[in-house]
Design an enzyme around this catalytic site. Structure first.
Site, PDB file in Angstrom:
ATOM      1  CB  SER A  27     -16.198  23.630  36.357  1.00  0.00           C
ATOM      2  OG  SER A  27     -16.789  23.522  35.092  1.00  0.00           O
ATOM      3  CG  ASP A  86     -28.113  37.196  40.157  1.00  0.00           C
ATOM      4  OD1 ASP A  86     -27.817  38.221  39.511  1.00  0.00           O
ATOM      5  OD2 ASP A  86     -28.090  37.150  41.407  1.00  0.00           O
ATOM      6  CG  HIS A 118     -15.857  18.865  35.488  1.00  0.00           C
ATOM      7  ND1 HIS A 118     -14.695  18.810  34.767  1.00  0.00           N
ATOM      8  CD2 HIS A 118     -16.189  20.173  35.534  1.00  0.00           C
ATOM      9  CE1 HIS A 118     -14.332  20.013  34.383  1.00  0.00           C
ATOM     10  NE2 HIS A 118     -15.227  20.871  34.843  1.00  0.00           N
TER      11      HIS A 118
END
Length: 335
Positions: A299, A284, A161
């Protein structure tokens, strides 16, 4: 019949003797990547004073907008004042003080082009210093996760990003070192507040060099002496192969070693132009217990489905840290 058997045997021998560098093998290798998941720290210089916003300057006799009135805007980078190079915030401030309120000429870089822009500093009432009404930074620092490393070229992509700031698409970088980062703690994400990884730059371990920062992340090349022996090798797959259901991410939430965690892909949006091609949910229990889901610093965590690299984690939902967005891997490759 014997002659036919002879020809079949000869053809089999011929295929076995195709050299390793034959085109079919080269094409396959070109699409093979090391899976990332390791956390890296970066401190990148803009090569000048990068403008990230504009503001007003309040003087004794009123409010002024020197930079805005001069046509300066966010994303510009101030390279020099009256021909004297400036690389840091302090150097820019010193140059403005020397002006004594007289007009100065700024050398501005915008979109690869440079221009000379005259601007008159205003003496701020509160501080007594001369200002031009800009919010600036001279470095870009943080941590993030490597998504992939090309096995042939060692070219890597990370983050997935924009890291430059609102409205800023590119950043010229001069301090190119990328360091291995050891995660020493986690601020757990909760509803309404994003969590974050806490890490230490291992300044003696520059593992890569960055050369590009853009709206899909940080890119560069890994050092040849990096130990890739623990990295899994995979092929990349287009977003068209992604399906709703089970997938996995690789992230580092403790130390320097990535771990594999199960997620679920809840939505696939191939046409999204905001790097939000997937909606994902962490399933999870280990990751949910340690982090609450997706936190800042994760990220770039690679997303794998059916044994192929399909994307990277990009954002977290503030109202539900177990859910977030991901970018399709084809939007990161080739940078």
């Amino acid at each position: 019949m014997r002659k036919l058997k002879f020809y079949i045997t000869a053809l089999l021998l011929l295929f076995c003797l195709i050299p390793a560098g034959a085109p079919v093998r080269a094409d396959a290798a070109a699409n093979c990547y090391y899976v990332g998941g390791m956390t890296v720290g970066f401190s990148l210089s803009a090569g000048g004073a990068e403008i990230i916003g504009l503001n007003a300057v309040t003087a004794e006799d009123g409010t002024y907008h020197p930079a805005e009135d001069a046509g300066i805007r966010a994303g510009d980078c101030i390279l020099a004042v009256d021909g004297i190079r400036v690389k840091t915030i302090s150097e820019l401030n010193s140059a403005l003080e020397r002006s004594g309120g007289n007009s100065v000429t700024l050398t501005i870089k915008r979109g690869g082009e440079t221009a000379e822009v005259p601007v008159t500093p205003v003496k701020e009432k509160k501080s007594g210093n001369y200002k031009i009404g800009v919010l600036i930074r001279d470095t870009l620092s943080g941590i993030g996760t490597v998504t992939y490393i090309d096995k042939q070229t060692l070219r890597f992509g990370s983050l997935g990003h924009d890291v430059c700031g609102e409205g800023i698409n590119t950043l010229e970088i001069t301090d190119k070192r990328v360091f291995l980062c050891s995660i020493i703690g986690v601020n757990k994400g909760i509803r309404g507040r994003a969590g974050e990884l806490r890490g230490l730059f291992m300044n003696d371990k520059a593992i890569a060099k960055a050369d590009a920062v853009c709206k899909t992340g940080l890119y560069g090349t890994f050092e040849k002496n990096y130990d890739f022996s623990r990295c899994e090798s995979v092929l990349a797959a287009p977003v068209s192969e992604a399906t709703i259901g089970k997938a996995y991410i690789y992230s580092t939430i403790n130390g320097v070693c990535p771990q594999k965690y199960e997620i679920s892909i809840a939505k696939v949006d191939a046409d999204n132009r905001e790097n939000k091609n997937f909606v994902i949910k962490v399933t999870d229990s280990r990751l949910l217990e340690e982090t609450g889901g997706i936190v800042q610093g994760m990220s770039g965590s690679p997303i794998l489905q059916n044994g192929k690299l399909i994307g990277a984690v990009t954002h977290v939902f503030l109202n539900d840290p177990a859910r977030g967005y991901g970018i399709a891997i084809e939007n990161m490759l080739g940078k």
